[in-house]
Design a protein around this motif. Structure first.
Motif, PDB file in Angstrom:
ATOM      1  N   THR A  38       0.835  -1.202   0.000  1.00  0.00           N
ATOM      2  CA  THR A  38       0.000   0.000   0.000  1.00  0.00           C
ATOM      3  C   THR A  38       0.866   1.246   0.000  1.00  0.00           C
ATOM      4  OG1 THR A  38      -1.674  -1.200   1.236  1.00  0.00           O
ATOM      5  CG2 THR A  38      -1.837   1.188   1.229  1.00  0.00           C
ATOM      6  N   GLY A  39       0.504   2.184  -0.878  1.00  0.00           N
ATOM      7  CA  GLY A  39       1.219   3.450  -0.959  1.00  0.00           C
ATOM      8  C   GLY A  39       0.709   4.447   0.068  1.00  0.00           C
ATOM      9  N   VAL A  40       1.004   5.701  -0.186  1.00  0.00           N
ATOM     10  CA  VAL A  40       0.658   6.799   0.714  1.00  0.00           C
ATOM     11  C   VAL A  40      -0.815   7.169   0.561  1.00  0.00           C
ATOM     12  CG1 VAL A  40       1.175   9.212   1.265  1.00  0.00           C
ATOM     13  CG2 VAL A  40       3.013   7.670   0.571  1.00  0.00           C
ATOM     14  N   LEU A  41      -1.471   7.454   1.668  1.00  0.00           N
ATOM     15  CA  LEU A  41      -2.862   7.901   1.669  1.00  0.00           C
ATOM     16  C   LEU A  41      -2.927   9.291   1.060  1.00  0.00           C
ATOM     17  CD1 LEU A  41      -5.695   7.042   2.753  1.00  0.00           C
ATOM     18  CD2 LEU A  41      -5.166   8.406   4.769  1.00  0.00           C
ATOM     19  N   MET A  42      -3.778   9.461   0.039  1.00  0.00           N
ATOM     20  CA  MET A  42      -3.890  10.733  -0.678  1.00  0.00           C
ATOM     21  C   MET A  42      -5.312  11.264  -0.563  1.00  0.00           C
ATOM     22  SD  MET A  42      -0.821  11.066  -1.906  1.00  0.00           S
ATOM     23  CE  MET A  42      -0.957  12.287  -3.198  1.00  0.00           C
ATOM     24  N   GLY A  43      -5.439  12.567  -0.474  1.00  0.00           N
ATOM     25  CA  GLY A  43      -6.749  13.182  -0.401  1.00  0.00           C
ATOM     26  C   GLY A  43      -6.638  14.476   0.382  1.00  0.00           C
ATOM     27  N   PRO A  44      -7.705  15.024   0.816  1.00  0.00           N
ATOM     28  CA  PRO A  44      -9.070  14.502   0.779  1.00  0.00           C
ATOM     29  C   PRO A  44      -9.815  14.863  -0.514  1.00  0.00           C
ATOM     30  CG  PRO A  44      -9.039  16.533   2.031  1.00  0.00           C
ATOM     31  CD  PRO A  44      -7.610  16.258   1.601  1.00  0.00           C
ATOM     32  N   HIS A  45     -10.874  14.117  -0.758  1.00  0.00           N
ATOM     33  CA  HIS A  45     -11.790  14.363  -1.879  1.00  0.00           C
ATOM     34  C   HIS A  45     -13.205  14.343  -1.327  1.00  0.00           C
ATOM     35  CE1 HIS A  45      -8.585  13.886  -4.845  1.00  0.00           C
ATOM     36  NE2 HIS A  45      -8.132  12.932  -4.043  1.00  0.00           N
ATOM     37  N   ASP A  46     -14.087  15.089  -1.976  1.00  0.00           N
ATOM     38  CA  ASP A  46     -15.464  15.204  -1.491  1.00  0.00           C
ATOM     39  C   ASP A  46     -16.285  13.944  -1.732  1.00  0.00           C
ATOM     40  OD1 ASP A  46     -15.140  17.782  -0.480  1.00  0.00           O
ATOM     41  OD2 ASP A  46     -15.612  18.687  -2.416  1.00  0.00           O
ATOM     42  N   THR A  47     -16.006  13.211  -2.810  1.00  0.00           N
ATOM     43  CA  THR A  47     -16.789  12.017  -3.126  1.00  0.00           C
ATOM     44  C   THR A  47     -15.858  10.839  -3.413  1.00  0.00           C
ATOM     45  OG1 THR A  47     -16.850  12.376  -5.520  1.00  0.00           O
ATOM     46  CG2 THR A  47     -18.574  13.450  -4.208  1.00  0.00           C
ATOM     47  N   GLU A  48     -16.420   9.644  -3.326  1.00  0.00           N
ATOM     48  CA  GLU A  48     -15.653   8.447  -3.635  1.00  0.00           C
ATOM     49  C   GLU A  48     -15.240   8.441  -5.107  1.00  0.00           C
ATOM     50  OE1 GLU A  48     -15.812   3.614  -3.015  1.00  0.00           O
ATOM     51  OE2 GLU A  48     -17.708   4.717  -3.063  1.00  0.00           O
ATOM     52  N   ASP A  49     -16.135   8.898  -5.982  1.00  0.00           N
ATOM     53  CA  ASP A  49     -15.815   8.950  -7.410  1.00  0.00           C
ATOM     54  C   ASP A  49     -14.624   9.857  -7.694  1.00  0.00           C
ATOM     55  OD1 ASP A  49     -17.810   7.153  -8.078  1.00  0.00           O
ATOM     56  OD2 ASP A  49     -19.261   8.712  -8.622  1.00  0.00           O
ATOM     57  N   ALA A 105     -11.138   8.520  -9.244  1.00  0.00           N
ATOM     58  CA  ALA A 105     -10.636   9.109 -10.494  1.00  0.00           C
ATOM     59  C   ALA A 105      -9.223   9.664 -10.309  1.00  0.00           C
ATOM     60  CB  ALA A 105     -11.580  10.200 -10.987  1.00  0.00           C
ATOM     61  N   ALA A 106      -8.982  10.330  -9.195  1.00  0.00           N
ATOM     62  CA  ALA A 106      -7.652  10.880  -8.920  1.00  0.00           C
ATOM     63  C   ALA A 106      -6.632   9.760  -8.767  1.00  0.00           C
ATOM     64  CB  ALA A 106      -7.691  11.747  -7.664  1.00  0.00           C
ATOM     65  N   GLY A 107      -7.012   8.710  -8.080  1.00  0.00           N
ATOM     66  CA  GLY A 107      -6.115   7.574  -7.898  1.00  0.00           C
ATOM     67  C   GLY A 107      -5.810   6.870  -9.204  1.00  0.00           C
ATOM     68  N   GLN A 108      -6.809   6.702 -10.049  1.00  0.00           N
ATOM     69  CA  GLN A 108      -6.601   6.057 -11.343  1.00  0.00           C
ATOM     70  C   GLN A 108      -5.704   6.903 -12.237  1.00  0.00           C
ATOM     71  OE1 GLN A 108     -10.721   5.393 -12.407  1.00  0.00           O
ATOM     72  NE2 GLN A 108     -10.657   3.304 -11.652  1.00  0.00           N
ATOM     73  N   LYS A 109      -5.861   8.218 -12.162  1.00  0.00           N
ATOM     74  CA  LYS A 109      -5.003   9.103 -12.953  1.00  0.00           C
ATOM     75  C   LYS A 109      -3.555   9.006 -12.469  1.00  0.00           C
ATOM     76  CE  LYS A 109      -4.474  13.867 -14.442  1.00  0.00           C
ATOM     77  NZ  LYS A 109      -4.999  15.227 -14.391  1.00  0.00           N
ATOM     78  N   ASP A 110      -3.360   8.997 -11.147  1.00  0.00           N
ATOM     79  CA  ASP A 110      -2.007   8.851 -10.598  1.00  0.00           C
ATOM     80  C   ASP A 110      -1.398   7.509 -10.999  1.00  0.00           C
ATOM     81  OD1 ASP A 110      -2.006  11.327  -9.450  1.00  0.00           O
ATOM     82  OD2 ASP A 110      -2.226  10.617  -7.387  1.00  0.00           O
ATOM     83  N   LEU A 111      -2.186   6.459 -10.941  1.00  0.00           N
ATOM     84  CA  LEU A 111      -1.705   5.129 -11.316  1.00  0.00           C
ATOM     85  C   LEU A 111      -1.278   5.117 -12.783  1.00  0.00           C
ATOM     86  CD1 LEU A 111      -1.233   2.200 -10.503  1.00  0.00           C
ATOM     87  CD2 LEU A 111      -3.614   1.733 -11.035  1.00  0.00           C
ATOM     88  N   GLU A 112      -2.075   5.732 -13.637  1.00  0.00           N
ATOM     89  CA  GLU A 112      -1.744   5.830 -15.060  1.00  0.00           C
ATOM     90  C   GLU A 112      -0.449   6.630 -15.264  1.00  0.00           C
ATOM     91  OE1 GLU A 112      -3.565   8.182 -18.846  1.00  0.00           O
ATOM     92  OE2 GLU A 112      -4.970   6.977 -17.672  1.00  0.00           O
ATOM     93  N   ASN A 113      -0.308   7.729 -14.532  1.00  0.00           N
ATOM     94  CA  ASN A 113       0.882   8.572 -14.656  1.00  0.00           C
ATOM     95  C   ASN A 113       2.149   7.858 -14.191  1.00  0.00           C
ATOM     96  OD1 ASN A 113      -0.571  10.701 -15.730  1.00  0.00           O
ATOM     97  ND2 ASN A 113      -0.815  11.736 -13.782  1.00  0.00           N
ATOM     98  N   LEU A 114       2.012   6.954 -13.232  1.00  0.00           N
ATOM     99  CA  LEU A 114       3.166   6.198 -12.756  1.00  0.00           C
ATOM    100  C   LEU A 114       3.701   5.253 -13.837  1.00  0.00           C
ATOM    101  CD1 LEU A 114       2.065   5.294  -9.119  1.00  0.00           C
ATOM    102  CD2 LEU A 114       3.899   6.855  -9.791  1.00  0.00           C
ATOM    103  N   GLY A 115       2.799   4.721 -14.660  1.00  0.00           N
ATOM    104  CA  GLY A 115       3.196   3.863 -15.763  1.00  0.00           C
ATOM    105  C   GLY A 115       3.844   2.560 -15.346  1.00  0.00           C
ATOM    106  N   ILE A 116       3.515   2.064 -14.154  1.00  0.00           N
ATOM    107  CA  ILE A 116       4.146   0.825 -13.699  1.00  0.00           C
ATOM    108  C   ILE A 116       3.293  -0.406 -13.910  1.00  0.00           C
ATOM    109  CG2 ILE A 116       5.670   1.912 -12.013  1.00  0.00           C
ATOM    110  CD1 ILE A 116       3.610   1.219  -9.855  1.00  0.00           C
TER     111      ILE A 116
END
Length: 60
Positions: A29-40, A44-55
């Motif tokens: 598990t990586g670092v806890l990121m946020g906060p965000h107002d909604t689960e969506d 979305a932010a997590g998926q974008k970060d995952l895509e940007n990591l390219g791993i």
């Protein structure tokens, strides 16, 4: 196939009422990121970060 990594975004609502996410790679598990107002938004932010990591390969 032995080199494939299992990657995903996990969300969680904390006691402050806000949503946070972590990126999990091969069970670590990586670092806890946020906060965000909604689960969506958190997802979305997590998926974008995952895509940007390219791993991890995109499985969609």
């Amino acid at each position: 196939m032995a080199n494939e990594q299992r990657c995903y975004v996990q969300t969680d609502k904390k006691s402050d009422g806000k949503w946070y996410y972590v990126i999990v790679v091969d069970g670590e598990t990586g670092v806890l990121m946020g906060p965000h107002d909604t689960e969506d938004e958190a997802l979305a932010a997590g998926q974008k970060d995952l895509e940007n990591l390219g791993i991890c390969d995109d499985e969609e």
